[in-house]
Design a protein around this motif. Sequence first.
Motif, PDB file in Angstrom:
ATOM      1  N   GLU A  90       0.863  -1.177   0.000  1.00  0.00           N
ATOM      2  CA  GLU A  90       0.000   0.000   0.000  1.00  0.00           C
ATOM      3  C   GLU A  90       0.905   1.235   0.000  1.00  0.00           C
ATOM      4  O   GLU A  90       1.395   1.657   1.043  1.00  0.00           O
ATOM      5  N   VAL A  91       1.122   1.798  -1.194  1.00  0.00           N
ATOM      6  CA  VAL A  91       2.070   2.886  -1.384  1.00  0.00           C
ATOM      7  C   VAL A  91       1.344   4.129  -1.883  1.00  0.00           C
ATOM      8  O   VAL A  91       0.473   4.051  -2.770  1.00  0.00           O
ATOM      9  N   TYR A  92       1.709   5.268  -1.303  1.00  0.00           N
ATOM     10  CA  TYR A  92       1.092   6.524  -1.701  1.00  0.00           C
ATOM     11  C   TYR A  92       2.181   7.565  -1.971  1.00  0.00           C
ATOM     12  O   TYR A  92       3.220   7.560  -1.306  1.00  0.00           O
ATOM     13  N   SER A  93       1.910   8.454  -2.930  1.00  0.00           N
ATOM     14  CA  SER A  93       2.758   9.625  -3.102  1.00  0.00           C
ATOM     15  C   SER A  93       1.894  10.850  -2.869  1.00  0.00           C
ATOM     16  O   SER A  93       0.786  10.963  -3.417  1.00  0.00           O
ATOM     17  N   VAL A  94       2.377  11.734  -2.008  1.00  0.00           N
ATOM     18  CA  VAL A  94       1.643  12.953  -1.649  1.00  0.00           C
ATOM     19  C   VAL A  94       2.405  14.140  -2.229  1.00  0.00           C
ATOM     20  O   VAL A  94       3.558  14.384  -1.851  1.00  0.00           O
ATOM     21  N   GLU A  95       1.751  14.862  -3.187  1.00  0.00           N
ATOM     22  CA  GLU A  95       2.389  16.024  -3.784  1.00  0.00           C
ATOM     23  C   GLU A  95       2.199  17.241  -2.880  1.00  0.00           C
ATOM     24  O   GLU A  95       1.135  17.423  -2.262  1.00  0.00           O
ATOM     25  N   THR A 102      -1.324  18.704  -1.605  1.00  0.00           N
ATOM     26  CA  THR A 102      -2.305  19.126  -2.617  1.00  0.00           C
ATOM     27  C   THR A 102      -2.903  17.946  -3.374  1.00  0.00           C
ATOM     28  O   THR A 102      -3.988  18.076  -3.949  1.00  0.00           O
ATOM     29  N   ARG A 103      -2.228  16.842  -3.386  1.00  0.00           N
ATOM     30  CA  ARG A 103      -2.713  15.724  -4.190  1.00  0.00           C
ATOM     31  C   ARG A 103      -2.160  14.413  -3.637  1.00  0.00           C
ATOM     32  O   ARG A 103      -0.996  14.347  -3.229  1.00  0.00           O
ATOM     33  N   VAL A 104      -2.973  13.341  -3.632  1.00  0.00           N
ATOM     34  CA  VAL A 104      -2.564  12.015  -3.162  1.00  0.00           C
ATOM     35  C   VAL A 104      -2.768  11.018  -4.283  1.00  0.00           C
ATOM     36  O   VAL A 104      -3.850  10.968  -4.894  1.00  0.00           O
ATOM     37  N   ILE A 105      -1.737  10.255  -4.597  1.00  0.00           N
ATOM     38  CA  ILE A 105      -1.809   9.219  -5.629  1.00  0.00           C
ATOM     39  C   ILE A 105      -1.531   7.869  -4.978  1.00  0.00           C
ATOM     40  O   ILE A 105      -0.534   7.704  -4.276  1.00  0.00           O
ATOM     41  N   SER A 106      -2.409   6.886  -5.194  1.00  0.00           N
ATOM     42  CA  SER A 106      -2.212   5.537  -4.652  1.00  0.00           C
ATOM     43  C   SER A 106      -1.529   4.667  -5.693  1.00  0.00           C
ATOM     44  O   SER A 106      -1.930   4.644  -6.863  1.00  0.00           O
ATOM     45  N   HIS A 107      -0.503   3.966  -5.293  1.00  0.00           N
ATOM     46  CA  HIS A 107       0.275   3.129  -6.209  1.00  0.00           C
ATOM     47  C   HIS A 107       0.216   1.642  -5.839  1.00  0.00           C
ATOM     48  O   HIS A 107       1.037   0.857  -6.308  1.00  0.00           O
ATOM     49  N   GLY A 108      -0.682   1.258  -4.951  1.00  0.00           N
ATOM     50  CA  GLY A 108      -0.711  -0.141  -4.530  1.00  0.00           C
ATOM     51  C   GLY A 108      -2.082  -0.563  -4.072  1.00  0.00           C
ATOM     52  O   GLY A 108      -3.084   0.119  -4.317  1.00  0.00           O
ATOM     53  N   ASN A 109      -2.132  -1.701  -3.392  1.00  0.00           N
ATOM     54  CA  ASN A 109      -3.389  -2.226  -2.879  1.00  0.00           C
ATOM     55  C   ASN A 109      -3.946  -1.299  -1.810  1.00  0.00           C
ATOM     56  O   ASN A 109      -3.262  -0.958  -0.849  1.00  0.00           O
ATOM     57  N   GLU A 111      -6.459  -1.484   0.792  1.00  0.00           N
ATOM     58  CA  GLU A 111      -7.350  -2.409   1.483  1.00  0.00           C
ATOM     59  C   GLU A 111      -7.690  -1.960   2.905  1.00  0.00           C
ATOM     60  O   GLU A 111      -8.381  -2.651   3.631  1.00  0.00           O
ATOM     61  N   SER A 112      -7.209  -0.823   3.342  1.00  0.00           N
ATOM     62  CA  SER A 112      -7.444  -0.392   4.722  1.00  0.00           C
ATOM     63  C   SER A 112      -7.951   1.039   4.750  1.00  0.00           C
ATOM     64  O   SER A 112      -8.072   1.702   3.717  1.00  0.00           O
ATOM     65  N   ASP A 113      -8.275   1.495   5.950  1.00  0.00           N
ATOM     66  CA  ASP A 113      -8.742   2.875   6.142  1.00  0.00           C
ATOM     67  C   ASP A 113      -7.573   3.785   6.497  1.00  0.00           C
ATOM     68  O   ASP A 113      -7.664   4.619   7.407  1.00  0.00           O
ATOM     69  N   PHE A 114      -6.476   3.584   5.822  1.00  0.00           N
ATOM     70  CA  PHE A 114      -5.269   4.355   6.108  1.00  0.00           C
ATOM     71  C   PHE A 114      -5.481   5.824   5.742  1.00  0.00           C
ATOM     72  O   PHE A 114      -5.804   6.156   4.599  1.00  0.00           O
ATOM     73  N   ASP A 115      -5.301   6.712   6.724  1.00  0.00           N
ATOM     74  CA  ASP A 115      -5.511   8.146   6.526  1.00  0.00           C
ATOM     75  C   ASP A 115      -4.203   8.771   6.046  1.00  0.00           C
ATOM     76  O   ASP A 115      -3.358   9.193   6.834  1.00  0.00           O
ATOM     77  N   VAL A 116      -4.061   8.853   4.731  1.00  0.00           N
ATOM     78  CA  VAL A 116      -2.809   9.326   4.145  1.00  0.00           C
ATOM     79  C   VAL A 116      -2.551  10.792   4.493  1.00  0.00           C
ATOM     80  O   VAL A 116      -1.431  11.177   4.865  1.00  0.00           O
ATOM     81  N   LEU A 117      -3.579  11.615   4.390  1.00  0.00           N
ATOM     82  CA  LEU A 117      -3.398  13.047   4.643  1.00  0.00           C
ATOM     83  C   LEU A 117      -2.994  13.307   6.100  1.00  0.00           C
ATOM     84  O   LEU A 117      -2.170  14.183   6.376  1.00  0.00           O
ATOM     85  N   ILE A 154       4.464   4.509   2.761  1.00  0.00           N
ATOM     86  CA  ILE A 154       4.077   3.100   2.668  1.00  0.00           C
ATOM     87  C   ILE A 154       3.356   2.716   3.961  1.00  0.00           C
ATOM     88  O   ILE A 154       3.898   2.888   5.052  1.00  0.00           O
ATOM     89  N   ASN A 155       2.138   2.211   3.827  1.00  0.00           N
ATOM     90  CA  ASN A 155       1.397   1.706   4.982  1.00  0.00           C
ATOM     91  C   ASN A 155       1.940   0.325   5.351  1.00  0.00           C
ATOM     92  O   ASN A 155       1.847  -0.614   4.564  1.00  0.00           O
ATOM     93  N   ASP A 156       2.534   0.206   6.563  1.00  0.00           N
ATOM     94  CA  ASP A 156       3.188  -1.049   6.964  1.00  0.00           C
ATOM     95  C   ASP A 156       2.246  -2.036   7.640  1.00  0.00           C
ATOM     96  O   ASP A 156       2.683  -3.070   8.148  1.00  0.00           O
TER      97      ASP A 156
END
Length: 416
Positions: A90-95, A102-109, A111-117, A154-156
């Motif tokens: 579960e990989v994210y890139s935050v611009e 300003t922007r969140v892009i998900s690059h993986g699975n 499957e969870s309620d992971f709060d990226v922001l 990366i959500n571990d």
Amino acid sequence: MKELSKKVFLILFGMLTIILIISLVIVNVVGYRREYENVERNLNIMDDRGAFGMMDIPPNDLDNTQNEEQKSDIDQGEFDFENMMIIDYEVYSVELMDGIATRVISHGNEESDFDVLSVASDILDNYDVNTRKVDNLYKSGYSFNYKFDKIIIINDESIANKLRKTLIETIIIFVVLEIIIAILAKLVTGWITKPAREAFDKQREFIADASHELKTPLAVIMASSDEMIEDGENKKYLDNIKYESDRMNKLISSLLDLSKLEDGISKEDYKEENLSKIVEKTGLVFEGVAFEDGVEIETDIEENINFKCSKDEMERLVSILIDNAIKHSDKDTAIRVKLYKSKNTINLKVINSGNPIAKGDEEKIFERFYRADKSRERSENRYGLGLAIAKKIVTNHGGTIKASSNDNDTEFKVVF
């Protein structure tokens, strides 16, 4: 024999357990290291292929792209960053723009309620630019790579679940295999010690049988010598017969006692006894013997200490220790007999002042027929069986006995 079997069992069980622990630790360490390297590699991939320009990509890393078309784009110097997917992670890139997500892009699975922001905000508040961190993968945390205009996160959680599952499985395997190892060690111990056990049993039976057979002719010799008339010619011969017969009788009695103790008494036959009274009574019995040798007996006995035991064996144990102390005490000294409780143990100490035990002999003196001073012990009709009998009594009752010397004082300590 029980001690030999116990040592063999512990050695086998210990060696196999160590091998098992090392194997399971290696499995967990290798698994953790593999996941750790995967997290590092994903952070590197996202960093190298992000907004910082296209860089050379090692051949092995091409497997992380989604399909053959992306591989071709990479060869041509083009890369679709937004559609890049990282399989099984579960990989994210935050611009970022002026320190604000300003922007969140998900690059993986996902499957969870992971709060990226929320995680990105926490990183911005607590870490400086160009900070890279891989969290403890056994915890459900996150790893990140923080650049001036982008945060790779990366959500571990899934990794932690996988590693914890592996750890739990290895613990279960460890418990199951430990039970199997214990059974195998017990069986192998029995097989290894069988020849020694058979030889020991035959030796014990021979000593017991020989001692029984010798008692009858010895009794006849002693009775006949008592009936013979002493005169000038045969008095010294009769004295020699009586003296040697008495020595042999004591030796045979000790051998029979030791043989019985080797067989052991069923603990069902043990009764709750007042050990305080047993020690006090035995000390009084030896006061006359001690007085003749110019020694006093001082007792410090805690009252009403009860112990489930064989009364006869406890009396024999205390007698042996006090008698041994008397024989090895200097004139005009005191033997101190102490009995007291300490937490969950009962402690018996017999301390005397005299010739100390030679260094290195503290364990040997409990071996049968061992005599530190062979010439003196032989002249006093002592065969080195008393302390061997004492140790067997103690071990039969689940206790320990130790001897030590400090300057001129020698202490025998029994702990039940």
